[in-house]
Each structure stands twice: as C-alpha cells, then as structure tokens.
Design an enzyme around this catalytic site. Sequence first.
Site, PDB file in Angstrom:
ATOM      1  N   PHE A  54     -31.235  90.414  11.451  1.00 36.20           N
ATOM      2  CA  PHE A  54     -30.250  91.369  10.950  1.00 36.20           C
ATOM      3  C   PHE A  54     -30.648  91.872   9.571  1.00 36.20           C
ATOM      4  O   PHE A  54     -31.080  91.092   8.714  1.00 36.20           O
ATOM      5  CB  PHE A  54     -28.867  90.717  10.816  1.00 36.20           C
ATOM      6  CG  PHE A  54     -28.258  90.252  12.100  1.00 36.20           C
ATOM      7  CD1 PHE A  54     -27.419  91.084  12.838  1.00 36.20           C
ATOM      8  CD2 PHE A  54     -28.502  88.970  12.579  1.00 36.20           C
ATOM      9  CE1 PHE A  54     -26.842  90.638  14.014  1.00 36.20           C
ATOM     10  CE2 PHE A  54     -27.921  88.521  13.749  1.00 36.20           C
ATOM     11  CZ  PHE A  54     -27.085  89.361  14.478  1.00 36.20           C
ATOM     12  N   ASP A  55     -30.464  93.154   9.353  1.00 41.53           N
ATOM     13  CA  ASP A  55     -30.454  93.657   7.990  1.00 41.53           C
ATOM     14  C   ASP A  55     -29.130  93.200   7.366  1.00 41.53           C
ATOM     15  O   ASP A  55     -28.137  93.022   8.079  1.00 41.53           O
ATOM     16  CB  ASP A  55     -30.538  95.187   7.997  1.00 41.53           C
ATOM     17  CG  ASP A  55     -30.386  95.775   6.615  1.00 41.53           C
ATOM     18  OD1 ASP A  55     -31.064  95.298   5.703  1.00 41.53           O
ATOM     19  OD2 ASP A  55     -29.582  96.709   6.451  1.00 41.53           O
ATOM     20  N   LYS A  56     -29.092  93.003   6.064  1.00 44.35           N
ATOM     21  CA  LYS A  56     -27.856  92.517   5.442  1.00 44.35           C
ATOM     22  C   LYS A  56     -26.895  93.657   5.110  1.00 44.35           C
ATOM     23  O   LYS A  56     -25.806  93.748   5.677  1.00 44.35           O
ATOM     24  CB  LYS A  56     -28.191  91.739   4.167  1.00 44.35           C
ATOM     25  CG  LYS A  56     -26.956  91.377   3.333  1.00 44.35           C
ATOM     26  CD  LYS A  56     -27.359  90.704   2.027  1.00 44.35           C
ATOM     27  CE  LYS A  56     -26.225  90.720   1.016  1.00 44.35           C
ATOM     28  NZ  LYS A  56     -26.016  92.036   0.388  1.00 44.35           N
TER      29      LYS A  56
END
Length: 835
Positions: free
Chosen positions: A523-525
């Site tokens: 996941f990107d944050k």
Amino acid sequence: MEKLKIEISLLLPEVPDEKDCCVRELMDRLQGRQGIEKVHISSKTEMGIPQLCFHYNPDEISMARIETLARQTGASLTEKFGHRLLAVDGIRHARHARHLEQTLRRLEGMLQASVAPTGMVWLEFDRAGTSETEIISILRKEGLEVKKASVSEKDYTHQTGEGVAAAEAEERKRLEKKIEPHSDHTHEHGGVFGKNTELIFSIICGVLLGTGFGLSFVEGVPDWVSLSLYIGAYFFGGFFTTKEAVEEILKKNFEIDFLMLVAAIGAAILGEWAEGALLLFLFSMGHALEHYAMNKARKSIEALAELAPKTALLKLDGKTEEVGIETLRLGDVIVVKPNSKISADGVVVKGRSSVNQAPITGESVPVDKMPVASPEKAYSPESDIEDESRVFSGTINGNNTLEIKVIKEAKDSTLSRLVQLVNEAQTQKSPTQRFTDKFEKYFVPSVLLLVVLLNFAFLVVDEPFSASFYRAMAVLVAASPCALAISTPSAVLSGVARAARGGVLIKGGRPLEDLGVLTALAFDKTGTLTEGKPKLTNVVALDDLSEEEILKKAVAVEALSDHPLAKAVVRDGKERLKGTPVPHAEDLEAVLGKGIKATLEGNKVYIGNLALFEELDEIKPPQEIIGKVQSLEADGNTTMLVRENDSYIGIIALMDTPRAAAKATLEALKKLGIKRMVMLTGDNQKVADAVAREIGLTDAWGGLLPEEKVAAIKELRQQESKVAMVGDGVNDAPAMANSTVGIAMGAAGSDVALETADIALMSDKLENLPFAIGLSRMSKRIIKQNLWVSLGIVALLIPSTILGLANIGVAVLIHEGSTLLVVFNALRLLAYKKK
C-alpha cells in the site's frame, strides 16, 4: 513471446540517434513491466535507422498499453500502427469467436487480434500491411454486422495532422454507410418468431418428438404417424443447426453443428429416428439456452453504456435549451433537474443535493454535493476539486436542482472511459483461457483422427459397418469441447460485469485471475491508508498559558499562510475553539524556509519545526521541550513549536490520520488469506511504524523514494510471488507497473489512474478492496470448477461411447447438460454480494 521492432525515428522524431537520453527513458519505462520481457536497441537496418525491439506477451499487455507509456515520453506509435476496438453483431458462440480470431490473425499486417463471444473485437495492426477497410470487409464476409467502426472517438484524436484525422473520419463514415443494417445472424437467431425463434423451434421439436414417441406405444396407430412427427422434429430441431453447418462448410470449416448434423443423419439412416430427433432437440435447446445465458452477461455490461442520458439542459443567457450531450463543450453550464441523470462530468456551481453515484463508484449511499467556492473559475479534470463538488455523467441527482459546469466532453467522460475499458477487458484472455485454447488446438484434430479410425472398427471387430459408424458418431458428439470453449470466457465476462456494477474496473481475465491468488499487498500510505489530509491531533501548553490561548495565537498566525499544514491548523483549530474570537495577526514572513513569523498584538510569534529554532538565534529550546517534541514525532506526528518573543509557549502536533475503514479493511483482507500487508511510504520510519501499529499492517517500509518503491515491489515479488500494489495511480504508477496487479483507488475522474492500473476502484474507498479480491477468489473457483467439469465430462464420455456404454442420446444429453452447467455456474458471479 512475440517480438516487435519499431524505428526510434518513428517513436521519437526529434531524437538524433539511439544514444539520446530520451531513448533510455523510454526503455526504462517499458522494461520490467508486467508482460514485457525485454526492451533493447536492435542492430541498424540497411538505411542506418536504429530500432527498439520489444519482447512482449500480447495476452498480458497490449500494444495500446505500450503506446500509452511511450507517448508519455513524446512517442507517437499511431502513425504506423492502428488500434481498433470494434463492436460486431453475429458471433454465435465461443467457438465462432475463436475461429474469427484465427482468421483475423492470418491477415497480413495483423499484429494482434482478440475476439470475445460478446461481440467485442480488439485489433492491433500495421497500417503498411492492412487497413481498417480490409478488416471490416473480412468481418462482413464472415456474416457479421459492424455496429460501430470505432467504439471510442478518442481513437481518431491521436493523429499528427488535420489531413490524416479528416481522412480517417471520412473513411469511418464511408465504412459505416456500407454496413448492412441486418446480418444473417444475431446472438438471438432472429426469424419468424423474432429473437426467440430458435428457442420456439426447439420447443416445437420437443413436442413433436414427445408426441411421436408416445404414439409409437399406442396400438392401432400406424408407424408412419410417428415417423412423420419425427421428421417434423428433425426440421424444427435441425433448422438452425443446418443453417450454421452449411455456412461453416462454405467457409471450409467443420464445426460442432456439422458434426451433430452428421450424427443425426446417421441415426436416421440406421432407422433410429427418435434418437436422432432427441439429439437435435437437446442440441438446439442447449444452444438456445446458452445464447440466453451469455446474453444476460453481455447485457449486464451493455447496461453501462445506457447509463448516460442522450440530452442535457444547456443554460445560455439565463435560458435553458435541450441539446445532445455530444454538443457540450468545456465550461458549459447544464441544469440537472431533481431525480434525473447527470449528463456530463463537471463541478457543481449552484445548488445543493444528494447524488446517487452507484453507477460509477458502486457506493450504495447517496453523496451530498455542494457548489465550489469559485464558480467562475475555469476548472479542468486535473483541478483540485473536492469530492463534494465533483459529479460524474450517468449518476442520478436527488431532490434538488443542480447547475453543473462541464469539465469533460461526452467522449472523454469517466463513464465513456469506463465503458471503453470494460469492452477492452472482454477481449483480454485469462491464463486459463489461453491454456484451454492450446489444449483444443491439439485435442480437436486428435478426436477427428479417432473418429475416422472408429469408422473402420468393423474390419477388426466382428460387427457390421452400421455399428462402427454409429459408435464413431457417438464419440464425435461426446468429444465435442463445447463446454470447454465456453467455460472460462463466460466466467471472466460475468466477473468483469459484476465488478463494474460494484464500482470496480477489472481489465480482463489475467488481473481477474491474478487478484484471486495474491498472498501480499503493498500500500501507498498518503491518501490510500490515510486520509491524505493532515489533522490537528495535539496542543501542548509549555508556559502558564492555557491550550485555548496557544491555539488562538497559532490560528491567528497560520491564517496568514496558505501552506497545507497551516490550513489544517486553522481549520481544526477553529473547530476546537467553537466560535471563540481569534485575534488578528499581521506582517507574515517565512523564516529560513522552516517556519513563519508574524506580529500579534505587538508581540513576535514564531511557529516552525525544531530546525528553525536551532538556527534562528541564541535562544535554543531546552532539552525538556526537545524531548516532548521527539516523543510526539515518535508517535507519527508532525510537530510545530510556538514561540512568543523569547518564550517557548506550546507545541502543536498534526498527523495524516488513518482512514476510518483502514483497520477493519485490513482485518477483512487477512480473513481472505492475504498473509503480508506492507506499507511503502516516503515518510520517516517512525511515522510509518506508528501508522502500521494503529491499523494492523504486517510491515512498514519508510523513507522510500519512488524508484525505491519499485525496488521494494521487486523484492516482495521474489519473496511472495504474487503481489499487488495499491495506490492512487499517479505517483505510484512505476510501482504498480512492476507488481503482479496494480490497483488504483479513487479512479473516477482520473484518466491516469484508469490507464495505469490493472484494477481500478472507482470510489475513493479502501473498503471496496475486499469485495474485489473476494469476487476474484470466487471467479477463480468457478473457472476451476468449469474446467474440471468440462474436461471430466469429455474424459468420461469418450471411453463410454467407444465401449458402447453410452449411445448418441445419452452422449448429447450429458454434452449439452455440461455446457449449460458451466454457463449457469459462471452466471452465479453476477449475483455475488459485497460482504
């Protein structure tokens, strides 16, 4: 692995030679992408022109996707190569689609052709070898009606000269005029009883067969009565079978229809009229029901195209006029009445209402909409537009009138892009479908050879020729791979259709299957696991002042700044103060690029990070304050010290807080069997760890640059094999390209996200991810079930018919039953529910 060589001069006209950095950039963009094995510069031709050589798998990535990436570095492939998505009518079944695909692939200059049983034809061709005119001519010779010469008008916009574009448009008009309004075939097999003619003929066949069979047991009724009824059953049951068989024979093809017809005629020659009529009844009924079932899935996708209204109420000089949506231009203002569909992508400039966005985003609850702050501003799709002001074509207005400024033309709307991409998805084959295609390539000739040999069994076995012939016909029926041909396409089509209805765009069979076998998610944050907007989390008083007084001073000073952190302090600070008056600050100025200074009630107020005060002057913050700041930062906060004159009076902490649904979503993903969930972020490791602890991630990798995210994805793929990257589809594009499956969130309205991702969650809701993965898992199970059923039935029936344990009637009953079973099993995906 197919190869494609393209001259660099065609890709990058301004580049002098292959050593230019743009060539390397183009190669780097394509190298390592899913489906691309290798990109390199080939040896020069006799003319001395260097070429880029692409080694790619057309079943995993299309030339159109390669073109999109190349165009981002100034390339233009469309001058040399044509890409067309055609909608045709008249494809009868999966086997017919595959035959048409093979015919097109044999055409000189054809690079790639893929045909879906639903009537979508995807073509990639070299303009020097063939033309769209020639391709459409071949389709018409196959008895097909080309409903549209191009599904998307965007196909005609990527031209380098007006003359070329005009010629293409003129060719399209000319082609469309030549197309006959009706073809011999449709999915419904039209006739005297309309689209249900085949089904009605089959029922009549069954009635005549049943009556004839019943009368054969009645004493006193002559045999010719039953025979006459059987002959009538042959006519109605064999009408469409004969029609298709003759058409295929004229094209030098021998399909299952011909084989069934031969078997029925053979039964009649042997005096088994009732058995032959039963064969034709079951076969025709099976075909009719197969068409019905496939149409149900096809219409589920076609319903997307019907979402957009054909007209809009255009507001001009205070008056409204009804116009076609194709005439709307950027900046036009349209009026949307209560309980009616919105005609274009745009921003609300007047009125407040709730809008049902389910047709686009899959959201079940209507979303409240309000006007933008600056209605007169010229907005574009890339503008920073709040979700509560953006609307999409095809969504449904609530109980109040809205005025909407158009930001996308009809052909470029989110709905138009969604329809086009779903249509393209139908033509992308899954790994299982590629396997079945290869299997049939060798299986069918083997069966035909076996049938020929069985005709001569009477030379070896003590039996008459009629018995050998009957057995051969029974094997012919038993070995027909109808169920195998339809098993995977029907499941992929149903899965893609159900996903689209739930606000998830899945671009074909490969990502649909791959999503179902994932073991890890990256996941990107920012904006994916978190809200993407900093929020005020803590106010710490360091002097005799109260938290409220510190907050008033901070809000007063930050109100002068337009920095995102300043806006967050003002927004959340005012909410905490609940209407308490805030003093007025003045004389704002930046200090060392690490904070700000302003005058407030005659005092100098400084707000900034620790580094600001380390360099500002001799009055350093004491160690106790530094410890408090570091403690807050260890918990994932961004901190700002507040100093008034020479005294440190407070600390303000902000954090990009996790989404409310993040923790529950990750728990749901664990239940689905996802073992590793890794966050990739450019934030420091402390912030990454804090967010990971709060929402339940297994890993958090902080301090990553975009290229380091790509390296992280490659490392994860080595460890876990199948990895998906979840992001916004813009900054995360390189990482998505190197993952097994790229998943973009909030793709509605974002062309970049739609282009980049293999799977796009149209709404900006993380909780849709378990639905997408759950649907994929079910699709994978159904594809496996269908594969085992279709192969198992063939494996059971062939030896049974050879040994005489099953006759033609039993063989065709099981054969057609298995075909219907796999189709209706696939249709269960249309009823899949979000959990």
